[in-house]
Enzyme design. Structure first.
Site, PDB file in Angstrom:
ATOM      1  N   HIS A 145      88.789  -3.624 -34.529  1.00  0.00           N
ATOM      2  CA  HIS A 145      89.849  -4.104 -33.657  1.00  0.00           C
ATOM      3  C   HIS A 145      90.222  -3.007 -32.678  1.00  0.00           C
ATOM      4  O   HIS A 145      90.208  -1.837 -33.043  1.00  0.00           O
ATOM      5  CB  HIS A 145      91.082  -4.515 -34.476  1.00  0.00           C
ATOM      6  CG  HIS A 145      92.003  -5.384 -33.704  1.00  0.00           C
ATOM      7  ND1 HIS A 145      92.941  -4.878 -32.850  1.00  0.00           N
ATOM      8  CD2 HIS A 145      92.095  -6.735 -33.626  1.00  0.00           C
ATOM      9  CE1 HIS A 145      93.582  -5.887 -32.285  1.00  0.00           C
ATOM     10  NE2 HIS A 145      93.090  -7.020 -32.723  1.00  0.00           N
TER      11      HIS A 145
ATOM     12  N   ASP B 292      89.965 -12.654 -37.928  1.00  0.00           N
ATOM     13  CA  ASP B 292      88.941 -13.694 -37.889  1.00  0.00           C
ATOM     14  C   ASP B 292      88.004 -13.657 -39.088  1.00  0.00           C
ATOM     15  O   ASP B 292      87.204 -14.570 -39.271  1.00  0.00           O
ATOM     16  CB  ASP B 292      88.115 -13.571 -36.599  1.00  0.00           C
ATOM     17  CG  ASP B 292      88.930 -13.959 -35.384  1.00  0.00           C
ATOM     18  OD1 ASP B 292      89.744 -14.877 -35.525  1.00  0.00           O
ATOM     19  OD2 ASP B 292      88.761 -13.339 -34.324  1.00  0.00           O
TER      20      ASP B 292
HETATM   21  N1  CMC Z   1      80.159  -3.841 -36.185  1.00  0.00           N
HETATM   22  C1  CMC Z   1      79.482  -2.668 -36.058  1.00  0.00           C
HETATM   23  N2  CMC Z   1      79.935  -1.644 -35.299  1.00  0.00           N
HETATM   24  C2  CMC Z   1      81.097  -1.804 -34.666  1.00  0.00           C
HETATM   25  C3  CMC Z   1      81.847  -2.999 -34.769  1.00  0.00           C
HETATM   26  C4  CMC Z   1      81.336  -4.032 -35.576  1.00  0.00           C
HETATM   27  N3  CMC Z   1      82.011  -5.189 -35.699  1.00  0.00           N
HETATM   28  N4  CMC Z   1      82.963  -2.887 -34.021  1.00  0.00           N
HETATM   29  C5  CMC Z   1      82.928  -1.677 -33.450  1.00  0.00           C
HETATM   30  N5  CMC Z   1      81.798  -1.010 -33.845  1.00  0.00           N
HETATM   31  C6  CMC Z   1      81.418   0.367 -33.501  1.00  0.00           C
HETATM   32  C7  CMC Z   1      80.888   0.451 -32.081  1.00  0.00           C
HETATM   33  O1  CMC Z   1      79.495   0.280 -32.044  1.00  0.00           O
HETATM   34  C8  CMC Z   1      81.337   1.844 -31.693  1.00  0.00           C
HETATM   35  O2  CMC Z   1      80.450   2.755 -32.318  1.00  0.00           O
HETATM   36  P1  CMC Z   1      80.104   4.166 -31.593  1.00  0.00           P
HETATM   37  O3  CMC Z   1      81.414   4.905 -31.490  1.00  0.00           O
HETATM   38  O4  CMC Z   1      79.115   4.817 -32.474  1.00  0.00           O
HETATM   39  O5  CMC Z   1      79.548   3.806 -30.239  1.00  0.00           O
HETATM   40  C9  CMC Z   1      82.702   2.005 -32.379  1.00  0.00           C
HETATM   41  O6  CMC Z   1      82.621   1.143 -33.530  1.00  0.00           O
HETATM   42  C10 CMC Z   1      83.879   1.610 -31.515  1.00  0.00           C
HETATM   43  O7  CMC Z   1      83.661   0.273 -31.043  1.00  0.00           O
HETATM   44  P2  CMC Z   1      84.135  -0.280 -29.627  1.00  0.00           P
HETATM   45  O8  CMC Z   1      83.299  -1.460 -29.276  1.00  0.00           O
HETATM   46  O9  CMC Z   1      84.177   0.858 -28.655  1.00  0.00           O
HETATM   47  O10 CMC Z   1      85.611  -0.697 -29.951  1.00  0.00           O
HETATM   48  P3  CMC Z   1      86.500  -1.659 -29.064  1.00  0.00           P
HETATM   49  O11 CMC Z   1      87.905  -1.315 -29.362  1.00  0.00           O
HETATM   50  O12 CMC Z   1      86.062  -1.642 -27.644  1.00  0.00           O
HETATM   51  O13 CMC Z   1      86.130  -3.130 -29.622  1.00  0.00           O
HETATM   52  C11 CMC Z   1      86.101  -5.103 -30.933  1.00  0.00           C
HETATM   53  C12 CMC Z   1      86.891  -3.843 -30.530  1.00  0.00           C
HETATM   54  C13 CMC Z   1      87.001  -6.023 -31.726  1.00  0.00           C
HETATM   55  C14 CMC Z   1      85.656  -5.848 -29.652  1.00  0.00           C
HETATM   56  C15 CMC Z   1      84.863  -4.677 -31.755  1.00  0.00           C
HETATM   57  O14 CMC Z   1      85.275  -4.012 -32.942  1.00  0.00           O
HETATM   58  C16 CMC Z   1      83.952  -5.866 -32.096  1.00  0.00           C
HETATM   59  O15 CMC Z   1      83.077  -6.203 -31.310  1.00  0.00           O
HETATM   60  N6  CMC Z   1      84.155  -6.512 -33.298  1.00  0.00           N
HETATM   61  C17 CMC Z   1      83.387  -7.695 -33.659  1.00  0.00           C
HETATM   62  C18 CMC Z   1      83.987  -8.926 -32.964  1.00  0.00           C
HETATM   63  C19 CMC Z   1      85.307  -9.365 -33.576  1.00  0.00           C
HETATM   64  O16 CMC Z   1      85.443  -9.462 -34.784  1.00  0.00           O
HETATM   65  N7  CMC Z   1      86.278  -9.684 -32.691  1.00  0.00           N
HETATM   66  C20 CMC Z   1      87.588 -10.187 -33.123  1.00  0.00           C
HETATM   67  C21 CMC Z   1      88.705  -9.224 -32.818  1.00  0.00           C
HETATM   68  S1  CMC Z   1      90.254  -9.659 -33.625  1.00  0.00           S
HETATM   69  C22 CMC Z   1      90.721 -11.174 -32.958  1.00  0.00           C
HETATM   70  C23 CMC Z   1      90.865 -11.190 -31.482  1.00  0.00           C
HETATM   71  O17 CMC Z   1      91.256 -10.218 -30.850  1.00  0.00           O
HETATM   72  O18 CMC Z   1      90.610 -12.233 -30.909  1.00  0.00           O
END
Ligand code: CMC
Length: 428
Positions: free
Chosen positions: A307, A364
């Protein structure tokens, strides 16, 4: 704290005031940055460090796992309030008295008729169309049938627009589902509460009476409350951004629905179940999928994990996990993907990759398992999220307009070509 932040650019010092919120969050107020520095801006892709507004609606502390609507904890609201009370609280700032709630509900009921011609628009969509696209289009189309623009200086006008969308949106959501399921469109039942009425509109079969199920309606109520607002997330920021051009409430919400659709946001609830199903079909080897999620050359992510704001735990996920257990128990359902989900969660919580990056199950991760148990098909999961988020979008849109916020218009740092001479087509 001095109340001042100093910035030095090329030896020249600039001071900016600090703004402190009621929960002691500190922000540097850079309102004057461009003018005093002669054009310097900030660069913050994804707005990871940027506060776009001041807001009195929802407080969220990602480090401590706190979520409050108008000062009330999400845990207490999920246990003691119903969804309509939470709608009122979010939009108008206080919990309603019995009379206020009654009037609010009556006004919503009165506005819950959708123009018959809207059915023709719905009819034009292919039956297999994704419900989020249909719902976004129908919500936008509502404006054509309710054309009066909202005068934000009139409380009455604002109120009318709000009860209209709260009345019509559940009907549109249910119709979207029924069209896809090949069921005749149906109106609800005035005698039921908001959530039960929605469930009836969804599930009433043409040849039999609808039977109310307390476990189902309570679980649905709780899920909607947990999704009702989440401060400046992607879809809410979209609603505020669109509304900031003084576009109306319905189209602003339609834009929010589109933003919510993506798998990184609300679409994750559908993606989680699809992922769990795929793992099950592949023999249930969670370790294989954990490895894929950690492999930087593999685009696979563990859906329902991570998140932007919560870096400890998502308080909504905690409540939902418990509710999922209860609902499945109460309904006597044994869903093998719940076991896969629990296995994945356990492994991830012990894995340094996830621990180091502070990746925890989000709202989720378990919500889809409950929706499934309630008989809601997977492609309707994100519309359920939209129905839950509706009061949040309304509250944020109303706040933005009442505070007379300026049009949203971020800056950029241009990294393209410098001025060059036009090349005739023969020389390209
Ligand atoms: N699985 C594997 N690796 C992950 C995941 C995941 N679900 N989420 C983040 N990472 C890793 C990412 O690869 C990165 O690694 P590194 O630092 O080595 O490059 C690190 O963790 C930070 O990730 P980020 O993408 O920079 O983080 P963000 O804050 O931009 O993204 C997020 C947040 C929710 C989009 C992301 O965690 C994600 O894609 N999660 C899966 C989709 C999901 O469950 N979304 C629902 C969010 S909650 C409900 C809502 O908001 O609607």
């Amino acid at each position: 704290m001095s109340g001042i932040a100093s910035l030095e650019i090329d030896g020249k010092k600039y001071d900016f005031p600090l703004t402190v919120g009621t929960e002691n969050e500190v922000a540097i107020d850079i309102n004057t940055l461009r003018s005093v520095t002669n054009g310097v801006t900030t660069l913050d892709p994804g707005y990871k460090n940027t506060g776009a507004c001041e807001s009195a609606i929802t407080f969220l502390d990602g480090e401590k796992g706190i979520l409050r609507y108008r000062g009330y904890s999400i845990e207490e609201l999920a246990e003691k309030a119903d969804f309509l009370e939470v709608c009122y609280l979010l939009i108008f700032g206080e919990l309603p008295s019995r009379d206020e709630l009654q009037k609010f509900h009556n006004d919503i009921r009165e506005q819950s008729i959708v123009a018959e011609d809207m059915k023709k628009i719905l009819d034009g969509f292919p039956q297999a169309a994704h419900p989020m696209g249909v719902l976004s289009s129908l919500t936008s189309a509502l404006i054509a049938f309710n054309p009066s623009s909202v005068n934000v200086d009139s409380e009455e006008d604002m109120y009318r627009a709000i009860v209209r969308i709260l009345g019509k949106f559940p009907v549109l959501t249910a119709w979207t589902y029924r069209k896809r399921a090949g069921l005749p469109l149906d109106y609800g039942d005035d005698t039921l509460n908001y959530v039960e009425n929605f469930l009836k509109m969804m599930f009433k079969k043409p040849h039999s009476d609808y039977k109310r199920n307390e476990v189902v309606s309570n679980a649905m109520d709780k899920l909607l409350i947990l999704h009702a607002d989440h401060e400046q997330n992607c879809s809410t920021s979209t609603v505020r951004m669109v509304g900031s051009s003084h576009a109306g409430l319905f189209v602003s919400i339609s834009a929010g629905i589109s933003a919510l659709w993506g798998p990184l946001h609300g679409g994750a609830n559908q993606a989680v179940i699809e992922m769990l199903e795929a793992i099950k079909a592949d023999g249930g080897d969670t370790k294989k999928y954990m490895a894929k999620a950690k492999d930087k050359n593999d685009p696979f992510r563990l859906m329902g994990f991570g998140h932007r704001v919560y870096k400890n735990f998502d308080p909504r996920a905690k409540i939902i996990k418990k509710a999922a257990d209860e609902v499945l128990n109460d309904l006597g359902i044994d869903d093998p993907i719940l076991e896969i989900a629990k296995g994945l969660e356990k492994e991830a919580l012990e894995d340094p990759y996830f621990v180091d990056r502070k990746l925890y199950p989000n709202v989720d991760f378990y919500s889809g398992i409950i929706y499934r148990a309630l008989g809601i098909p997977v492609e309707m999961f994100t519309p359920m999220f939209a129905l839950g988020r509706l009061p949040g979008w309304i509250a944020q849109w109303r706040e933005m307009r009442l505070r007379k916020e300026p049009i949203g218009r971020p800056r950029q740092v241009y990294i393209g070509e410098n001025l060059r001479a036009f090349k005739d087509i023969d020389y390209r």
